[in-house]
Enzyme design. Structure first.
Site, PDB file in Angstrom:
ATOM      1  N   GLU A  64     -33.081 -47.350  18.520  1.00 32.73           N
ATOM      2  CA  GLU A  64     -33.580 -47.388  17.480  1.00 32.73           C
ATOM      3  C   GLU A  64     -34.069 -47.136  16.136  1.00 32.73           C
ATOM      4  O   GLU A  64     -33.925 -46.171  15.794  1.00 32.73           O
ATOM      5  CB  GLU A  64     -35.158 -47.278  18.304  1.00 32.73           C
ATOM      6  CG  GLU A  64     -36.532 -47.737  18.370  1.00 32.73           C
ATOM      7  CD  GLU A  64     -38.222 -47.460  18.901  1.00 32.73           C
ATOM      8  OE1 GLU A  64     -38.799 -48.211  18.920  1.00 32.73           O
ATOM      9  OE2 GLU A  64     -37.941 -45.999  19.092  1.00 32.73           O
ATOM     10  N   LYS A 137     -39.876 -55.487  19.986  1.00 33.49           N
ATOM     11  CA  LYS A 137     -40.767 -55.005  21.334  1.00 33.49           C
ATOM     12  C   LYS A 137     -42.351 -54.995  21.398  1.00 33.49           C
ATOM     13  O   LYS A 137     -42.272 -55.194  20.914  1.00 33.49           O
ATOM     14  CB  LYS A 137     -40.460 -53.039  20.523  1.00 33.49           C
ATOM     15  CG  LYS A 137     -41.089 -52.538  21.601  1.00 33.49           C
ATOM     16  CD  LYS A 137     -41.467 -50.681  20.585  1.00 33.49           C
ATOM     17  CE  LYS A 137     -41.313 -49.405  21.062  1.00 33.49           C
ATOM     18  NZ  LYS A 137     -41.058 -48.566  20.027  1.00 33.49           N
ATOM     19  N   CYS A 174     -37.851 -48.484  23.630  1.00 29.84           N
ATOM     20  CA  CYS A 174     -38.513 -47.317  24.040  1.00 29.84           C
ATOM     21  C   CYS A 174     -39.498 -47.345  24.685  1.00 29.84           C
ATOM     22  O   CYS A 174     -39.240 -47.483  26.034  1.00 29.84           O
ATOM     23  CB  CYS A 174     -38.816 -46.481  22.384  1.00 29.84           C
ATOM     24  SG  CYS A 174     -39.593 -45.301  21.841  1.00 29.84           S
TER      25      CYS A 174
END
Length: 545
Positions: A64, A137, A174
């Site tokens: 990430e 995200k 994540c």
């Protein structure tokens, strides 16, 4: 692959559970310690691509925000400088590398869509160097050492699956992994491999790491590659730095689980050393089960809502924050559950036949309902009252395309917080043409009010408002505001502040007649200085209102 080892794992994607007759996909996932500057970090990952290619890898996914430190540790605007356009120069640099080595690359970066509009993004590049698209995200943590809402907006590009040279690839970044709906949608969209790059520290996170990816792999019948950062970025963040626990693993949909992981406790620039696992020349095979038969992941006919049934809006031009597109919109009850290409069969059933109602929107725009986050229905104030009731205000809102309002429930002096909230529920119940929610105005900030704030979240109220103006009505002094913000930090509530210096304004208003100002003159009664007071640096707050 990590700083100390270049060991790709291989995934066998086949037509039966044993892998017989299957295509073999060799996939690499990486993790790296922060080098101290962006250019050397990029160069390190270019080296990872070359090393993986030399070992036969066909697809690689970086960690990430690979090109910088994990700056969510602190809230500092200097890290906005790491944001890059996607596509743009950084992506183009790896497009050339992908074409050179015939490798698919998943590139997690800090994206700037336009000035001040920033996302946590992963670009996907095909083996011929072509840019296929990006995932943003969706789910952002906002808590100590993970202040992501300071840096990113939530993703707005749905859950795309990219048709690459090695198969259909999805990305879930994540914190997303805690939310099962994204895993599910990626499966419904046909993903065969999903990459889950992360940057997270030990605690509950690494215990969930052992549960969430295997559960998603089994439930959705695809292969998962997950990588977390390693090291402690203390040179960048000092005592605030965290130690990333450095897991690196592949998950398979069923049968045995292969994994490699390590909790790296080294500090600074120390190399973590070789990682446990097979020698690079003996990369192990991980078998991915075939895609399930139609109906296994999704029923032939979905369950119908007990309220409004299913509605399909088809043939229209959908307008969103990212542009316009031709799409069909499927609604279950009151919730949009899918936005599909016109005539798409991706859900595995005849969408139109399953709908209770089909609306032909050909030649028309389909626009998402608006959310008005600041309304005052039936608000009494200063001897007057708002002109709109919940009925008239929400009917007018519906005609204008607003489908949700967030109104302000009021606690007045001498009243309990929950009594004020109950009063507003009574006003709204049965009278609204659209959905509604509440902020809570706290007008009498005392010990009972502070205690009541603990229960606001359970009542669906996640924000409250304080006033530095209107003495005797809503006014809170500095000590009260500090205590409220400390409570907001404990509870996760958000503070809104009416940030005017009320007592100073009252003095100016009282002096106005002596200056011959017998008409309201806002700039003179409310000069710039009267609105310049700053909030205490405690708790969470949004823009002054």
């Amino acid at each position: 692959m990590s700083d100390g080892s270049n060991t790709p794992a291989s995934a066998k994607i086949g037509t039966d559970a044993t892998g017989r007759g299957a295509n073999i996909v060799r996939a690499a996932i990486t993790q790296a310690t922060w080098t101290g500057d962006e250019e050397s970090m990029i160069a390190k990952h270019e080296g990872f691509v070359r090393s993986a290619a030399a070992q036969g890898a066909q697809v690689i996914c970086f960690q990430e925000l690979f090109h910088g430190p994990y700056f969510g540790i602190v809230q500092d605007p200097k890290y906005y400088d790491y944001a890059t356009r996607v596509p743009g120069p950084l992506v183009e640099r790896f497009q050339a590398l992908a074409a050179e080595h015939h490798m698919v690359i998943v590139l997690p970066v800090y994206e700037e869509e336009q000035a001040g509009v920033l996302y946590n993004t992963a670009a996907v590049i095909d083996a011929d160097g072509s840019y296929l698209g990006k995932y943003r995200k969706h789910h952002l943590p906002h808590l100590p050492q993970f202040w992501e809402k300071f840096y990113f907006r939530p993703g707005n590009l749905d859950y795309p699956v990219f048709d690459t040279a090695v198969g259909k690839i999805g990305v879930y970044i994540c914190y997303d992994r805690h939310f099962p709906e994204g895993w599910r949608i990626l499966g419904l969209n046909g993903a065969e491999i999903v990459f889950n790059p992360s940057a997270t520290k030990p605690g509950l996170s690494n215990r969930l790491w052992e549960l969430e990816q295997p559960a998603a792999a089994v439930a959705n019948q695809y292969f998962i590659g997950a990588n977390n950062r390693i090291g402690t970025e203390s040179d960048e963040f000092g005592d605030e730095a965290v130690t990333f626990y450095g897991r690196l693993l592949f998950r398979r949909p069923a049968r045995q689980l292969r994994r490699r992981h390590r909790l790296d406790r080294h500090r600074g620039d120390r190399d973590p050393g070789p990682r446990p696992g097979p020698h690079p020349g003996d990369a192990h095979l991980l078998a991915v089960l075939p895609r399930p038969q139609a109906g296994l992941l999704r029923p032939d006919r979905p369950r119908m809502s007990t309220r409004a049934g299913r509605t399909l809006i088809r043939g229209g031009t959908v307008v969103s924050s990212t542009g316009r597109s031709e799409a069909d919109v499927l609604i279950d009850g009151e919730k949009i559950v899918a936005m599909l290409a016109p005539g798409s069969a991706i859900l595995g059933f005849d969408v139109a036949a399953s709908a209770d109602r089909v609306i032909d929107a050909t030649g028309k725009y389909v626009i998402p309902g608006g959310i008005d986050a600041h309304t005052h229905m039936e608000l009494p104030f200063g001897g007057t009252a708002a002109s709109d009731t919940f009925e008239t205000g929400t009917r007018a809102a519906a005609w204008g395309g607003t489908t949700t309002i967030i109104d302000f429930a009021v606690q007045t002096y001498g009243q309990r917080v929950f009594d004020g909230l109950a009063t507003w529920h009574d006003k709204a119940a049965g009278n609204c043409a659209i959905d509604y929610g509440f902020h809570q105005i706290i007008g009498d900030l005392n010990a009972d009010s502070l205690q009541a704030m603990d229960g606001l979240l359970a009542e669906g109220v996640s924000s409250f408002k304080l006033f530095m103006a209107y003495p005797g009505v809503f006014y809170s002094d500095d000590a009260q505001i500090l205590r409220a913000m400390q409570k907001s930090a404990e509870t996760g509530l958000m503070t809104m502040m009416h940030a005017e210096n009320g007592p100073a304004i009252d003095v100016l208003v009282g002096q106005a007649p002596r200056r011959g100002q017998d008409r309201p003159l806002l700039p003179r009664h409310r000069p710039r200085l009267a609105g310049s007071r700053r909030r205490p640096p405690t708790g969470r707050s949004c823009s002054p209102t």
